[in-house]
Design a protein around this motif. Structure first.
Motif, PDB file in Angstrom:
ATOM      1  N   GLN A  65       0.825  -1.209   0.000  1.00  0.00           N
ATOM      2  CA  GLN A  65       0.000   0.000   0.000  1.00  0.00           C
ATOM      3  C   GLN A  65       0.863   1.265   0.000  1.00  0.00           C
TER       4      GLN A  65
ATOM      5  N   VAL B 147      -3.630   5.444   0.587  1.00  0.00           N
ATOM      6  CA  VAL B 147      -4.367   4.328  -0.005  1.00  0.00           C
ATOM      7  C   VAL B 147      -5.301   3.780   1.072  1.00  0.00           C
TER       8      VAL B 147
ATOM      9  N   MET C 204      -7.193  -1.781  -0.504  1.00  0.00           N
ATOM     10  CA  MET C 204      -6.760  -2.606  -1.648  1.00  0.00           C
ATOM     11  C   MET C 204      -7.348  -3.994  -1.431  1.00  0.00           C
TER      12      MET C 204
ATOM     13  N   ILE D   5      -8.453  -0.701  -5.997  1.00  0.00           N
ATOM     14  CA  ILE D   5      -7.662   0.175  -5.130  1.00  0.00           C
ATOM     15  C   ILE D   5      -8.394   1.502  -4.976  1.00  0.00           C
TER      16      ILE D   5
END
Length: 302
Positions: free
Chosen positions: A192, A219, A222, A234
């Motif tokens: 990530q 992020v 995911m 994502i």
């Protein structure tokens, strides 16, 4: 050089002022992209480790943000991160570009390094492909007059010239040790973090000079697409400091943000080896570089 019987393993750190080629050099030594690179200075924000595997040694390279006199709370934390890293490695590579005169920034860092008595420092003259042989020779002499180094090595990460010599010199200063990481592992960074860095790199392309330092990426999630083993979803969030910066990144009718998403998705697919759906959003986090709470939320801890 060492034989396989007395295998060496340990940590090396590249340090230098911003934009002297530290990340590019690490990627070249590792043989793949594990740190983002940009023509804009001060784009490295985290300590990234890349791993070089050889029969006789395992060299773990720690890439750091560029050292500079900080102007924001983020800058102070990045400098603190670099200085703490320097005390934990076996050898330091002090990077100075061949095509630029030695300046106050280089001497500022050399002074910091002189205080670290127990760790050998190698001077690495980078970007030799951008300088003539005469310029490189002059720079090697100039570097030798800045401080006393265990060795001085010229290198070009772009052409690959002298890469093996840089690795050899760094490895000479590692302790004898079995490998510290499994064979084939090229970095210990969570996926990530790497994905967030690739998105930020794509966003840095072609924006105004003041903008890169204002971009952060988180992020959020995911995960494999339900019912599919060939597609990864994502969800990522990009943050800037002002509405005007948000407008720059989005571009006319969202064109620029789509370009960022497309470029980042291709890089992420190459990194992860799978197809990716990237949901990329952008928000304003006012003056986040100076706000301790915002810095924590964006992953820049004390």
């Amino acid at each position: 050089m060492t034989s396989p019987d007395n295998h060496r393993a340990g940590f090396a750190c590249f340090v230098g002022r911003p934009n002297v080629g530290k990340s590019t050099l690490m990627n070249a030594l590792v043989g793949t992209k594990v740190a983002i690179t940009s023509s804009k200075p001060q784009t490295t924000r985290r300590v990234i480790r890349g791993i070089v595997h050889r029969p006789d040694a395992q060299l773990i390279i720690v890439d750091t943000p560029g050292l500079h006199r900080p102007r924001t709370l983020l800058g102070e934390r990045l400098d603190s991160l670099v200085l703490s890293t320097l005390t934990e490695v076996d050898v330091i590579g002090f990077c100075v570009p061949a095509n630029e005169p030695i300046g106050k920034g280089d001497r500022f860092i050399a002074d910091k390094l002189s205080a670290i008595k127990k760790t050998p420092v190698i001077a690495v003259v980078t970007k030799c492909d951008l300088a003539s042989k005469e310029q490189v020779a002059e720079q090697l002499l100039a570097v030798s007059q800045v401080a006393e180094f265990a060795a001085i090595v010229p290198v070009s990460a772009q052409s690959g010239d002298q890469l093996d010599v840089v690795a050899d010199v760094l490895i000479e200063h590692l302790p004898e040790s079995p490998p510290l990481y499994e064979g084939g592992q090229l970095t210990d960074e969570p996926e990530q973090v790497l994905v967030g860095e690739l998105i930020r790199e794509a966003a840095l392309e072609g924006v105004r000079d003041e903008l890169p330092h204002s971009i952060a990426v988180v992020v959020d999630e995911m995960l494999p697409r339900e019912g599919r083993d060939d597609l990864l979803d994502i969800y990522a969030h990009m943050f800037v400091e002002r509405p005007s910066q948000k407008a720059i990144v989005i571009g006319h009718k969202g064109e620029r943000l789509r370009e960022v998403g497309t470029k980042a998705r291709k890089q992420i697919e190459a990194l992860l080896g799978t197809r990716v759906y990237l949901d990329l959003r952008i928000s304003v986090a006012k003056d986040w570089q100076r706000d301790p709470k915002q810095l924590r939320r964006l992953g820049f801890y004390d």
